[in-house]
Design an enzyme around this catalytic site. Sequence first.
Site, short mmCIF file in Angstrom:
data_model
loop_
_atom_site.label_atom_id
_atom_site.label_comp_id
_atom_site.label_asym_id
_atom_site.label_seq_id
_atom_site.Cartn_x
_atom_site.Cartn_y
_atom_site.Cartn_z
N LYS A 45 -6.64 -1.90 -0.67
CA LYS A 45 -7.44 -1.75 0.55
C LYS A 45 -7.99 -3.10 1.01
O LYS A 45 -7.98 -3.42 2.21
CB LYS A 45 -8.59 -0.78 0.31
N ASP A 79 -13.74 6.13 3.03
CA ASP A 79 -12.53 6.03 3.85
C ASP A 79 -11.70 7.31 3.80
O ASP A 79 -11.07 7.67 4.78
CB ASP A 79 -11.69 4.84 3.38
N ASP A 80 -11.69 8.00 2.66
CA ASP A 80 -10.91 9.23 2.55
C ASP A 80 -11.45 10.31 3.49
O ASP A 80 -10.68 11.12 4.01
CB ASP A 80 -10.95 9.76 1.11
N ARG A 105 -9.17 10.69 -8.07
CA ARG A 105 -8.25 11.37 -7.14
C ARG A 105 -7.47 10.31 -6.37
O ARG A 105 -7.71 10.04 -5.21
CB ARG A 105 -9.02 12.26 -6.17
N GLU A 111 -13.65 4.91 -2.34
CA GLU A 111 -12.23 5.26 -2.29
C GLU A 111 -11.83 6.17 -3.45
O GLU A 111 -12.13 5.90 -4.61
CB GLU A 111 -11.35 4.00 -2.38
N ASP A 112 -11.13 7.25 -3.12
CA ASP A 112 -10.44 8.11 -4.09
C ASP A 112 -11.37 8.70 -5.15
O ASP A 112 -11.00 8.80 -6.32
CB ASP A 112 -9.28 7.34 -4.75
N TYR A 142 0.84 -1.19 0.00
CA TYR A 142 0.00 0.00 0.00
C TYR A 142 0.88 1.24 0.00
O TYR A 142 1.92 1.26 -0.64
CB TYR A 142 -1.01 -0.04 1.16
N ASN A 168 -1.78 5.78 9.06
CA ASN A 168 -2.32 4.94 8.01
C ASN A 168 -3.76 4.58 8.33
O ASN A 168 -4.08 4.18 9.45
CB ASN A 168 -1.48 3.66 7.89
N ASN A 208 -0.15 11.84 0.92
CA ASN A 208 0.70 10.79 0.39
C ASN A 208 0.43 10.64 -1.11
O ASN A 208 -0.58 11.15 -1.60
CB ASN A 208 0.48 9.46 1.14
#
Length: 577
Positions: A176, A270-271, A158, A247-248, A105, A464, A420
């Site tokens: 993930k 999660d973001d 993203r 996610e993203d 990851y 994390n 990150n």
Amino acid sequence: MTVQSSDEIDPLEIEVGGRALLTEPLLNKGLAFTVEERSAFGLHGLLPPHIETLEEQVERRLIAVRRLRTNAERYHFLSDLQDENETLFYALITSHLSEMLPIIYTPTVGQGCQEFSDYWRYPRGLFLSLPYKDRIAEILSHPRYDRVETIVVSDGERVLGLGDQGVGGMGIPVGKLALYTACGGLNPATTLPVFLDVGTDNQARLDDPLYIGWRHARVRGPEYDAFVESFVSALEERWPNVLLQWEDFARGQAGTLLNRYRDRLLTFNDDIQGTAAVAAGTLLAAMHVSGVAFKDQRIVIVGAGSAGCGIAKLILHQMVESGLSEAEARRRFHAVDIDGLLVEGMPGLLDFQQPFAQPREAVADWKRKGAGKITLEDVVANAKPTLMIGVSAQPGIFHEELVRTMAANVDRPVIMPLSNPTSRAEAMPKDLVEWTDGRVITCTGSPFTPVEYGGRLHVIDQTNNAYIFPGLGLGVLAVGARRVSDGMFAAAARALAAISPARKDPHASLLPPTDSLRDVAIAIAAAVAKRARDEGLCDAFEDDDLPLLLAKKQWRPVYRLYVKKPGYRRIPQRPDL
């Protein structure tokens, strides 16, 4: 690592053999197939005669991983291993979690996403492309997916701090879910990575002859919304109790999708929420070191997108629970975006930014370097923050003058450059330690080595999200939660802070070591499950029953004994074409 022998577990009935068995990653054992299994399933001749234990296989692959020169090479090696033999992959990961986490990851997964099309070789997960939107239900209906309980989905717009990676964003759901299994113990057979391919605006990807995604500009607006709705509706029909993790997604979509579907599904982003929980948990731990209580915190959020405001929202919740009124708590936040400090009445403010915009009268008397926007430098000089969090993906934005200004006004400044991969970090930990004369309390979004200063080794904790989401997923699935609430993330943050090594030793790390993430997940899961019960989001259970409920949902990477299933058929090794 303790591994159960196959005779300690019920045999598993298998309906195929031969080469087909060796190419199914969830079933393949490689050289660990016994003589009896090789005879029963037609494997003699397809494998060398040597027979290995799982522990021997782990050692063989560990040696191979360590021989490689770069983490990028190791990432692709481990991806191939996952596609070849999932039990061995997870046995290796879980027994060397601290070493493997930065490879599978962050930060290495970012490069993996950028190079996704260059190395793609195995159809892991589902790619749902907009031109085939009418086939979503048909694709999901395959019996192979009957056991699915957890889905991670992305549209790749993203990816970390790297922006639009198109179909390369599939690396994030795959990564993930690997952590869901390695840290939370979820059975990989019940997890499914999904990519919503709506095109890409990354011209380099579109011009790349090797790009494997839909070659089309990214679709937005009503057509995009209808596509996502088709996906969610199909999920509700196929798996009404599935856990869906977003996610993203881009800032304009992430919060909108979460708000649209959070009352229809067991779902979270999660973001926004996972990042907020680990940041809040780390801050709670840092308070034991800094001595600054929640009610006295002055907070600067740099990067007022969905992640930044999600962090602010959860910290706000903790402040209110500590005794501040919501109005008082909001005034302690200073959110800075590309247009400077968010101020009430500012054009273009998004709904999730509004609660963290400062009243104009509150900043009217500030001393400023210019007449334009209120800069980050202005904010730090006037607000005198105790805490500064970076989720801006702007490397170096926490520069020396800024950090020294902050450190001059607070004894133990807490500075968290969370962007990150490493190339996007707002500051390097080594610089932060030096610029504050060793007084800083810092943690980062990517892993960094410890920093030596003043005769002491400063451990740099990585905030994390793996500290939160694997345990949250384990907890909600174990007790059959019907929804994911903000209260569950608050409970997760407090549970994480409660196991901080810094609670006992102020010189220790803020977060538990990553090698203990499996134990962390159990602590988080227990807190989340109890919060679900307290909020009426699952059926009642007794506290004494919870350890067993959690254990029943946890899978361990061990080889089971295989026996033939009634109706077994051996697939021809060389079928006629």
